[in-house]
Design an enzyme around this catalytic site. Sequence first.
Site, short mmCIF file in Angstrom:
data_model
loop_
_atom_site.label_atom_id
_atom_site.label_comp_id
_atom_site.label_asym_id
_atom_site.label_seq_id
_atom_site.Cartn_x
_atom_site.Cartn_y
_atom_site.Cartn_z
N HIS A 61 2.39 -0.30 3.40
CA HIS A 61 3.33 -0.02 2.31
C HIS A 61 4.69 0.30 2.93
O HIS A 61 4.83 1.28 3.66
CB HIS A 61 2.80 1.17 1.50
CG HIS A 61 3.72 1.63 0.41
ND1 HIS A 61 3.39 1.60 -0.92
CD2 HIS A 61 4.98 2.15 0.47
CE1 HIS A 61 4.38 2.08 -1.63
NE2 HIS A 61 5.37 2.42 -0.82
N ARG A 105 2.53 15.70 3.04
CA ARG A 105 2.49 16.40 1.74
C ARG A 105 1.43 17.49 1.77
O ARG A 105 0.25 17.21 1.99
CB ARG A 105 2.16 15.41 0.62
CG ARG A 105 3.22 14.34 0.46
CD ARG A 105 2.93 13.53 -0.79
NE ARG A 105 3.88 12.43 -0.90
CZ ARG A 105 4.10 11.75 -2.02
NH1 ARG A 105 3.42 12.06 -3.12
NH2 ARG A 105 4.98 10.77 -2.07
N ARG A 133 14.06 6.16 -9.69
CA ARG A 133 14.23 7.61 -9.65
C ARG A 133 14.38 8.02 -8.19
O ARG A 133 14.21 7.19 -7.30
CB ARG A 133 12.99 8.31 -10.21
CG ARG A 133 11.72 7.90 -9.46
CD ARG A 133 10.55 8.85 -9.63
NE ARG A 133 9.56 8.61 -8.59
CZ ARG A 133 8.56 7.71 -8.65
NH1 ARG A 133 8.46 6.94 -9.71
NH2 ARG A 133 7.73 7.57 -7.65
N LYS A 161 6.05 -4.04 -15.10
CA LYS A 161 5.80 -4.71 -13.82
C LYS A 161 5.96 -6.22 -13.89
O LYS A 161 6.44 -6.84 -12.95
CB LYS A 161 4.41 -4.36 -13.31
CG LYS A 161 4.35 -2.96 -12.75
CD LYS A 161 3.12 -2.79 -11.90
CE LYS A 161 2.86 -1.33 -11.61
NZ LYS A 161 1.57 -1.17 -10.94
#
Lengths: 454, 180
Positions: free
Chosen positions: A207, A338, A292, A116
């Site tokens: 976010h 989800r 990814r 990071k």
Amino acid sequence: MIHRLFIANRGEIALRVVRAARALGIESVLAVSAADRESLAAAEADKIVVVGPAPARQSYLNGPGLVHAAKLSGCDALHPGYGFLSERASFAKLCEQEGITFVGPRAETIEAVGDKLAARRLASAAGIPMVTGTGKVSSTEEALAIAAQIGYPVITKASAGGGGRGMRVARSDADLQDSFDRSSQEALEAFGDGTLYLERFVERARHVEVQVMGDGAGEILHFGERDCTLQRRYQKMMEEAPAIALSEATRKRVHQAAVDLLKPLNYRNAGTVEFLFDPDRDEFYFMEVNARIQVEHPVSEMLCGVDLVQLQLRVASEGKLPLKQSDIHFNGHAVELRILAEDPTRDFLPCPGRLAEWQFDLSEPGLRLDSAMHAGALIPPYYDSMIGKLLVHGPDRAAALNKINAALNAARVAGIRSNLHLLRFLSAHPDVLSNDFDTRWAERVLMPQFLQAN
Amino acid sequence: MLTIKPQDVAALVEAFERSSAQDMRIAAGNFELQLSKTATGAQSWARRSSAHEAGSDAVAVAASAPAPSQLAPARSAAPKDGPAAVATERPAVSSEPPAGHVFVRAANLGTFYRSPKPGAPSYVEVGGRVYGDTEVCLIEVMKLFTPLIAGVQGVVREVYVTDGALVEFDQPLFLIEVDA
């Protein structure tokens, strides 16, 4: 050209990759653990190889065994899915050393963006704003001095990884004194590295992340942004696109920032750049790069009408992008929820077991279920508890949320406890409908209300 | 009375594997063997086998249908072109060894080697005697060779895998008739 693809993953993403490969005429060899021999992905793959016993450490995390199996089964490429070894630079390197194309970024790129602090240096070099923050902080005294400079509230974060480990908000010296050592210890246990850094904390944080795909030679396409603000303890619950909290100008800036960050790396294949958006200042800050394909990639697929997993395979196969930025158009609104084998009324206790019922009516256009589950399937206790992703596409946000709520109400999941009730509750919540929430809203508002009602 | 040895069953399985037949059923006395390369055949075997379990001391060999994964459609194990043939060559072995016998199974996935180095004699041969600590083969993962030990005392009755083949985790490699 990829002729035969090895898939080093399980569950819905394994099934997703098997089908994407088949659509492109690529044979698939699926790695399974002894617990996954009966999975839907195993049934649909051209071939399976039992790579180890049920525990992931000896199967899906066994890098040398997986690459060995890929080689001996005649595969020329490997798709790592998400989680497991997908962002392990040494695994990507081992694949390349053994002549197997890794469907993902180069090992050195994974390494560069995986740390990071290194990633923050990259963002800084690309002129991308970051939350006022620090380099490595190793003691409580140092942390207190830095907090005095940047101003409370501050948040501690682990240098070596995410998932909420080592992350704590402090609103005063007393808070920070109390939490710093615990956060550092947590990071040490989770990642083997207790190094922390400090950031100014944004109260109404959202976010926002940008989906990208690179050709490995400097060409980077973006597929718009996703809003994944609805999280619980840093685990995403709902993802949507576009992020309607962004103005058109800010949206363009955030897309450009993601491209600018990855271009100097000659980024290859799929990736996501995560930002924290502060609606009060109309400013976004770089958080991290996920090297990814992500769980929530289908949201962008529905928004753009592009199959990102097939695109991953084509980029890996052909070494170039088969489309241009001007070919990518954004339409309507997409939402993903989800579905977890977890009991939200018992602190999200994982509930493995056999599914007696698994019924979703997908006959309405615009509905999609990404899952490897079926009635009678056994959810093993060894892995992540996500059992499916329900997706919807609609002309606008209100229509999409309305449709996904109706689909949830008609769905039947039995035999295990799931979070279906919670998803019904949340997709009809007035704050969700009015887009009035932040990254901590689920813990602060949603969960107390839900638990009271149930 | 007709006695069927595990070797006989193995020979039948091998013959069936080589043939183009999809199903085969042999019944003799209280012995019954059904082999299938298709999902429906395997399922019918599963039903039949549970129905017969009580009254039969048959050698329990379900041939092509031991692993649930093989119930999947379109995996009739016809080797595709190219090196996949190495991996698809997995002889059908029952999921349980016959009475008085045990399997030595692969402790991990890897490449199977019967001898310590190329050209050297095999660790063990059919008919050979093994003890608890006898090395029976090597399994290689990325140039890392791990010897596998028999773990029991007895006589080797079957070697199921050919030299250089990819073996999967838990795959039966040897059949050992355990000393009484």
